[in-house]
Design an enzyme around this catalytic site. Structure first.
Site, PDB file in Angstrom:
ATOM      1  N   SER A  65       0.838  -1.249  -0.009  1.00 32.22           N
ATOM      2  CA  SER A  65      -0.069  -0.016   0.123  1.00 32.22           C
ATOM      3  C   SER A  65       0.634   1.353   0.052  1.00 32.22           C
ATOM      4  O   SER A  65       0.350   2.509   0.062  1.00 32.22           O
ATOM      5  CB  SER A  65      -0.893  -0.043   1.263  1.00 32.22           C
TER       6      SER A  65
ATOM      7  N   ASN B  30      -2.431  -1.898  13.159  1.00 38.54           N
ATOM      8  CA  ASN B  30      -3.514  -1.458  13.081  1.00 38.54           C
ATOM      9  C   ASN B  30      -4.242  -0.441  13.838  1.00 38.54           C
ATOM     10  O   ASN B  30      -4.891   0.582  13.283  1.00 38.54           O
ATOM     11  CB  ASN B  30      -4.702  -3.002  13.859  1.00 38.54           C
TER      12      ASN B  30
ATOM     13  N   THR C 153     -38.375  27.328 -12.100  1.00 39.44           N
ATOM     14  CA  THR C 153     -38.821  26.018 -11.728  1.00 39.44           C
ATOM     15  C   THR C 153     -39.023  25.346 -12.766  1.00 39.44           C
ATOM     16  O   THR C 153     -39.492  25.631 -13.905  1.00 39.44           O
ATOM     17  CB  THR C 153     -40.010  26.244 -10.897  1.00 39.44           C
ATOM     18  N   HIS C 154     -38.539  24.101 -12.604  1.00 34.11           N
ATOM     19  CA  HIS C 154     -38.557  23.052 -13.924  1.00 34.11           C
ATOM     20  C   HIS C 154     -37.699  23.689 -15.006  1.00 34.11           C
ATOM     21  O   HIS C 154     -38.070  23.241 -16.213  1.00 34.11           O
ATOM     22  CB  HIS C 154     -39.966  22.917 -14.421  1.00 34.11           C
TER      23      HIS C 154
ATOM     24  N   SER D 293     -11.266  25.550 -28.567  1.00 29.98           N
ATOM     25  CA  SER D 293     -11.531  24.350 -29.354  1.00 29.98           C
ATOM     26  C   SER D 293     -10.422  24.283 -30.244  1.00 29.98           C
ATOM     27  O   SER D 293      -9.826  25.237 -30.961  1.00 29.98           O
ATOM     28  CB  SER D 293     -12.953  24.456 -29.837  1.00 29.98           C
TER      29      SER D 293
ATOM     30  N   LYS E 191     -14.948  29.129 -30.371  1.00 23.47           N
ATOM     31  CA  LYS E 191     -15.189  28.547 -29.219  1.00 23.47           C
ATOM     32  C   LYS E 191     -14.711  29.225 -27.733  1.00 23.47           C
ATOM     33  O   LYS E 191     -13.484  29.366 -27.938  1.00 23.47           O
ATOM     34  CB  LYS E 191     -15.294  27.302 -29.287  1.00 23.47           C
TER      35      LYS E 191
ATOM     36  N   ASN F  50     -15.106  27.711 -24.149  1.00 28.32           N
ATOM     37  CA  ASN F  50     -15.782  26.622 -23.488  1.00 28.32           C
ATOM     38  C   ASN F  50     -15.619  26.835 -21.797  1.00 28.32           C
ATOM     39  O   ASN F  50     -14.485  27.306 -21.587  1.00 28.32           O
ATOM     40  CB  ASN F  50     -15.314  25.196 -24.025  1.00 28.32           C
TER      41      ASN F  50
ATOM     42  N   TYR G  26      -9.744  -5.808  12.789  1.00 31.56           N
ATOM     43  CA  TYR G  26      -9.313  -5.569  11.600  1.00 31.56           C
ATOM     44  C   TYR G  26      -9.049  -6.595  10.585  1.00 31.56           C
ATOM     45  O   TYR G  26      -9.011  -7.829  10.763  1.00 31.56           O
ATOM     46  CB  TYR G  26      -7.872  -5.060  11.923  1.00 31.56           C
TER      47      TYR G  26
ATOM     48  N   GLN H  83      -7.475  -1.810   4.031  1.00 37.73           N
ATOM     49  CA  GLN H  83      -6.344  -1.066   3.496  1.00 37.73           C
ATOM     50  C   GLN H  83      -6.860  -0.618   1.971  1.00 37.73           C
ATOM     51  O   GLN H  83      -6.322   0.630   1.658  1.00 37.73           O
ATOM     52  CB  GLN H  83      -5.215  -2.186   2.946  1.00 37.73           C
TER      53      GLN H  83
ATOM     54  N   LYS I 140      -8.005   3.780   1.896  1.00 31.74           N
ATOM     55  CA  LYS I 140      -7.237   5.046   1.513  1.00 31.74           C
ATOM     56  C   LYS I 140      -7.326   5.724   0.191  1.00 31.74           C
ATOM     57  O   LYS I 140      -7.415   6.989   0.109  1.00 31.74           O
ATOM     58  CB  LYS I 140      -5.890   4.819   2.270  1.00 31.74           C
TER      59      LYS I 140
HETATM   60  N1  ARG Z   1      -1.243  -1.025   5.307  1.00 31.85           N
HETATM   61  C1  ARG Z   1      -2.195  -1.784   6.358  1.00 31.85           C
HETATM   62  C2  ARG Z   1      -3.582  -0.752   5.996  1.00 31.85           C
HETATM   63  O1  ARG Z   1      -3.639   0.146   5.441  1.00 31.85           O
HETATM   64  C3  ARG Z   1      -1.623  -1.276   7.615  1.00 31.85           C
HETATM   65  C4  ARG Z   1      -2.183  -2.202   8.825  1.00 31.85           C
HETATM   66  C5  ARG Z   1      -1.669  -3.445   8.257  1.00 31.85           C
HETATM   67  N2  ARG Z   1      -2.115  -4.564   9.543  1.00 31.85           N
HETATM   68  C6  ARG Z   1      -2.047  -5.872   9.406  1.00 31.85           C
HETATM   69  N3  ARG Z   1      -2.385  -6.462  10.319  1.00 31.85           N
HETATM   70  N4  ARG Z   1      -1.282  -6.294   8.369  1.00 31.85           N
HETATM   71  O2  ARG Z   1      -4.643  -1.420   6.234  1.00 31.85           O
END
Ligand code: ARG
Length: 475
Positions: A35, A122, A167-168, A289, A295, A297, A329, A334, A337
């Site tokens: 990640s 976690n 309206t509308h 354009s 144009k 835009n 967890y 993951q 994010k």
């Molecule tokens: N990269 C993980 C996440 O964003 C961090 C937590 C990982 N925890 C684990 N037990 N592998 O969720």
């Protein structure tokens, strides 16, 4: 691809959790697991969390004060390297947490291994994510206030400018352009309220919840919560590591905000067309354009109009990731994010673009005034006059006014140009005083009820908002 899946990467058996492993992960395992490509976005928050945790471990005697000091020194160096763009991120170290810790070990050696006492990734990731979103809520609040200010400046300048209200998307009744713009100020204020609510609920510390059950070490969760500016430590360790409703709530606020912005964006698109001709954007907010030389835009407005697709999509995506996940967890989380980072980036850009366009718009007074008087926008004023001056019940007045509109339509003239005798042929009691209410401007000015469109009311609201948004105002 085939050899990737079949060649475990033995070089990584030494990674942070590798004690019970004999060989490293396959390349695809590593790719799906990593990640760091996106969670490095939370490096500042990760290091802030680690600094708070290390200081607390030192203060509580869980680690020596020398080790705590070494960790602090090392983390500051890591942070400097990241800020300077000199940090080498490694996919094989999975995530931001392990990248930072591994570099810390290179810098300070053995004490780095003590940082993770009484902590898990976690609670670490939950802490980082809350800190990141808290800062995002604060930036968005500031950005929305600037958007409101740009709208209020235009509303002040155009409180007396009449335009058609719809309206509308059919011409309905004349309104003040200032009034129309202040509607978006109200919407933005509720958006700010939603982000403030989300911020209030997310500002609790998961740090010290550890993997899921808390820890046997004598830690001080109040201390880390205070250091990181959280209101309090979270009271349930399972909740601390497994909940992502704070991200869902912030994304919901973002999705609603994006939808609100898209409505004004759509109006900018419409207003800047030849057909409407209500407003123009300067060169700074227009694009050309590649084939049609004439144009201009409003691309930025169109893109803001499109943003709810991405932002509401991010909300939908995370709702589905979280649905049915058992406590506590799971690695599924993951996947929280990337959509949040993307949605917040999109939203910040959209707010900035709307702020720029709100300030940039120049309005075409005569086109607005002409359109305001078209399509019998004063028919309600005629009906209201029949109620007020002749005592007709509103339902009857509505019917009489409708017949008069029909007669005017047949002659293709506005109500103000219809001969009095024609009106009298519908209702013989009508007299020439009726003409005083038959104009777009008179119509707009007459609507003085609280919240109404009369310029008197609009100027009051401009003042209210100017005071509310001034930094000196304590409310
Ligand atoms: N990269 C993980 C996440 O964003 C961090 C937590 C990982 N925890 C684990 N037990 N592998 O969720």
């Amino acid at each position: 691809m085939a050899d990737k899946t079949q060649s475990p990467n033995d070089a990584h058996t030494s990674q942070i959790w590798g004690g019970r492993f004999q060989s490293g992960p396959s390349a695809v395992m590593e790719a799906i697991n990593a990640s760091v490509g996106f969670d490095r976005n939370m490096a500042e928050e990760d290091i802030a969390g680690s600094l708070a945790h290390a200081a607390m471990l030192g203060a509580c005697g869980v680690i020596s004060s020398e080790d705590a000091a070494a960790i602090e020194r090392g983390l500051i160096q890591v942070r400097d390297e990241i800020r300077a763009g000199q940090f080498t991120w490694k996919t094989e170290l999975e995530d931001v947490h392990m990248n930072v810790e591994a570099r810390l070990r290179e810098i300070i050696g053995e004490p780095a291994g003590r940082l993770h006492t009484a902590r898990s990734r976690n609670d670490q990731v939950a802490t980082d994510f809350r800190l990141w979103l808290r800062a995002a809520c604060d930036r968005i609040d500031t950005a929305l206030a600037a958007y409101q200010s740009a709208l209020i400046d235009q509303a002040r300048a155009h409180a007396d400018q009449v335009m058609p209200g719809f309206t509308h998307l059919q011409t309905a009744q004349p309104v003040s352009l200032g009034h129309h713009l202040l509607c978006y100020v109200e919407l933005a204020e509720r958006d700010r309220g939603r982000f403030a609510d989300a911020r209030k609920r997310l500002n609790e510390s998961p740090l010290g919840c550890a993997a899921l059950a808390g820890t046997a070490f004598p830690i001080d969760r109040e201390m880390t919560a205070t250091t990181l500016g959280f209101d309090r430590p979270m009271a349930n360790s399972l909740d601390g590591v497994s909940s992502r409703d704070f991200a869902l709530e912030t994304l919901s606020a973002a999705a609603i905000c994006a939808v609100n912005l898209s409505r004004f964006a759509e109006e900018i698109v419409l207003w800047c067309t030849r057909r409407f001709g209500f407003a123009s954007l300067s060169d700074a907010w227009s694009t050309g354009s590649s084939i049609m030389p004439q144009k201009r835009n409003p691309d930025a407005a169109e893109l803001v109009r499109a943003k709810p697709g991405r932002i509401a999509g991010a909300l939908q995506g995370l709702l589905i990731v979280m649905k049915g996940l058992p406590l506590a967890y799971s690695k599924d989380m993951q996947e929280d994010k990337a959509p949040v980072f993307q949605a917040i980036d999109d939203l910040e850009l959209a707010i900035a673009a709307m702020t720029g366009m709100a300030g940039d718009l120049s309005f075409h007074a005569s086109a607005l005034e002409t359109a305001a008087g078209e399509a019998y926008s004063d028919a309600t004023d005629l009906a209201d006059w029949l109620v007020r001056e002749l005592g007709r019940p509103f339902r009857d007045a509505h019917h009489i006014a409708g017949s008069i509109v029909k007669a005017a339509e047949a002659r293709d003239v506005p109500l103000a140009d219809l001969p009095l005798e024609i009106m009298q042929s519908v209702d013989s009691s009508i007299d020439e005083r009726v003409f005083s209410v038959l104009s777009a401007r008179a119509s707009m000015q007459s609507r003085t009820s609280f919240g109404g469109t009369s310029p008197v009311r609009v100027r009051e609201q401009v003042e209210v908002w100017t005071r509310r948004l001034s930094p000196a105002d304590p409310s």
